[in-house]
Design a protein around this motif. Structure first.
Motif, PDB file in Angstrom:
ATOM      1  N   ASN A  73      26.822  16.811  47.000  1.00  0.00           N
ATOM      2  CA  ASN A  73      27.484  15.533  47.018  1.00  0.00           C
ATOM      3  C   ASN A  73      26.615  14.191  46.449  1.00  0.00           C
ATOM      4  O   ASN A  73      26.741  13.309  47.007  1.00  0.00           O
ATOM      5  N   ILE A  74      25.790  14.702  45.555  1.00  0.00           N
ATOM      6  CA  ILE A  74      24.994  13.697  44.871  1.00  0.00           C
ATOM      7  C   ILE A  74      26.172  13.338  43.705  1.00  0.00           C
ATOM      8  O   ILE A  74      26.949  13.917  42.883  1.00  0.00           O
ATOM      9  N   VAL A  75      25.954  11.951  43.739  1.00  0.00           N
ATOM     10  CA  VAL A  75      26.986  11.080  43.012  1.00  0.00           C
ATOM     11  C   VAL A  75      26.420  10.534  41.756  1.00  0.00           C
ATOM     12  O   VAL A  75      27.076  10.087  40.631  1.00  0.00           O
ATOM     13  N   ARG A  76      25.046  10.083  41.944  1.00  0.00           N
ATOM     14  CA  ARG A  76      24.343   9.535  40.724  1.00  0.00           C
ATOM     15  C   ARG A  76      23.084  10.091  40.806  1.00  0.00           C
ATOM     16  O   ARG A  76      22.305  10.547  41.844  1.00  0.00           O
ATOM     17  N   LEU A  77      22.543  10.420  39.601  1.00  0.00           N
ATOM     18  CA  LEU A  77      21.364  11.133  39.363  1.00  0.00           C
ATOM     19  C   LEU A  77      20.749  10.365  38.071  1.00  0.00           C
ATOM     20  O   LEU A  77      21.102  10.789  36.999  1.00  0.00           O
ATOM     21  N   ASN A  78      19.926   9.598  38.177  1.00  0.00           N
ATOM     22  CA  ASN A  78      19.220   9.007  37.029  1.00  0.00           C
ATOM     23  C   ASN A  78      17.726   9.726  36.704  1.00  0.00           C
ATOM     24  O   ASN A  78      17.075  10.229  37.635  1.00  0.00           O
ATOM     25  N   VAL A  79      17.441   9.784  35.370  1.00  0.00           N
ATOM     26  CA  VAL A  79      16.384  10.614  35.023  1.00  0.00           C
ATOM     27  C   VAL A  79      15.431   9.786  34.463  1.00  0.00           C
ATOM     28  O   VAL A  79      15.865   9.021  33.363  1.00  0.00           O
ATOM     29  N   GLN A  99      24.690  23.129  37.727  1.00  0.00           N
ATOM     30  CA  GLN A  99      25.707  23.962  37.731  1.00  0.00           C
ATOM     31  C   GLN A  99      25.542  24.915  39.132  1.00  0.00           C
ATOM     32  O   GLN A  99      26.758  24.880  39.663  1.00  0.00           O
ATOM     33  N   LYS A 100      24.438  25.416  39.135  1.00  0.00           N
ATOM     34  CA  LYS A 100      24.192  26.061  40.558  1.00  0.00           C
ATOM     35  C   LYS A 100      24.392  25.614  41.832  1.00  0.00           C
ATOM     36  O   LYS A 100      25.139  26.287  42.806  1.00  0.00           O
ATOM     37  N   ASN A 101      24.345  24.086  41.916  1.00  0.00           N
ATOM     38  CA  ASN A 101      24.720  23.308  43.119  1.00  0.00           C
ATOM     39  C   ASN A 101      25.942  22.686  43.108  1.00  0.00           C
ATOM     40  O   ASN A 101      26.401  21.743  44.055  1.00  0.00           O
ATOM     41  N   GLU A 102      26.806  22.919  42.023  1.00  0.00           N
ATOM     42  CA  GLU A 102      28.312  22.384  42.070  1.00  0.00           C
ATOM     43  C   GLU A 102      28.120  20.759  42.069  1.00  0.00           C
ATOM     44  O   GLU A 102      29.203  20.367  42.557  1.00  0.00           O
ATOM     45  N   ILE A 103      27.407  20.345  41.281  1.00  0.00           N
ATOM     46  CA  ILE A 103      27.072  18.816  41.241  1.00  0.00           C
ATOM     47  C   ILE A 103      28.068  18.077  40.217  1.00  0.00           C
ATOM     48  O   ILE A 103      28.055  18.684  39.017  1.00  0.00           O
ATOM     49  N   LYS A 104      28.859  17.087  40.514  1.00  0.00           N
ATOM     50  CA  LYS A 104      29.400  16.274  39.422  1.00  0.00           C
ATOM     51  C   LYS A 104      29.041  14.949  39.710  1.00  0.00           C
ATOM     52  O   LYS A 104      29.405  14.285  40.306  1.00  0.00           O
ATOM     53  N   GLN A 105      28.098  14.476  38.767  1.00  0.00           N
ATOM     54  CA  GLN A 105      27.492  13.239  38.819  1.00  0.00           C
ATOM     55  C   GLN A 105      27.236  12.624  37.726  1.00  0.00           C
ATOM     56  O   GLN A 105      27.527  12.861  36.622  1.00  0.00           O
ATOM     57  N   SER A 106      27.531  11.173  37.909  1.00  0.00           N
ATOM     58  CA  SER A 106      26.887  10.254  36.846  1.00  0.00           C
ATOM     59  C   SER A 106      25.587  10.151  36.719  1.00  0.00           C
ATOM     60  O   SER A 106      24.861  10.323  37.531  1.00  0.00           O
ATOM     61  N   SER A 107      25.156  10.050  35.607  1.00  0.00           N
ATOM     62  CA  SER A 107      23.624  10.121  35.277  1.00  0.00           C
ATOM     63  C   SER A 107      23.328   9.318  34.176  1.00  0.00           C
ATOM     64  O   SER A 107      24.062   8.737  33.150  1.00  0.00           O
TER      65      SER A 107
END
Length: 129
Positions: A73-79, A99-107
């Motif tokens: 449930n991560i929706v935003r992941l900034n690096v 991919q392993k955690n099935e995350i679909k996030q904006s970045s």
């Protein structure tokens, strides 16, 4: 919680992020401070980018799980990184974790002049319930 992915194009799929995430019926939002490769005693890593990425993801997972939220449930992941070239040379670590955690996030990826002490990468996340 309901989540809708907005992707007007297909090219970002190979990079494991999305253009936008619309969430509704949220029962909680977790705003996570930048996580880095700092150990349990507060010592900053002096390791290479790959090792720091792995430790940073480990720390991010701990915060999310200790907060009773789910990684997917991560929706935003900034690096933030001090070395974009090195980050992208090791980007398989990032993509495999997503991919392993099935995350679909904006970045967003930003190269910065420096991070705390010897750190080379920092991840900032928003997670919803």
């Amino acid at each position: 919680m309901e989540k809708q992915i907005i992707n007007p194009w297909k090219w970002q799929d190979a990079r494991n992020y999305v253009q936008a995430v619309d969430v509704s019926n949220v029962t909680g939002t977790l705003y996570i401070s930048g996580q880095t490769a700092i150990d349990d005693e507060g010592i900053s890593s002096t390791a290479d980018m790959r090792t720091q990425l792995l430790k940073t993801f480990e720390n991010l997972e701990k915060v999310i799980q200790d907060s009773n939220y789910e990684l997917k449930n991560i929706v935003r992941l900034n690096v933030y990184t001090t070395d974009s070239a090195s980050l992208f040379e090791n980007f398989d670590v990032f993509q495999n974790w997503i991919q392993k955690n099935e995350i679909k996030q904006s970045s967003t990826v930003l190269e910065v002049k420096s991070l705390f002490e010897t750190l080379t990468v920092e991840l900032e996340a928003t997670v919803v319930k």
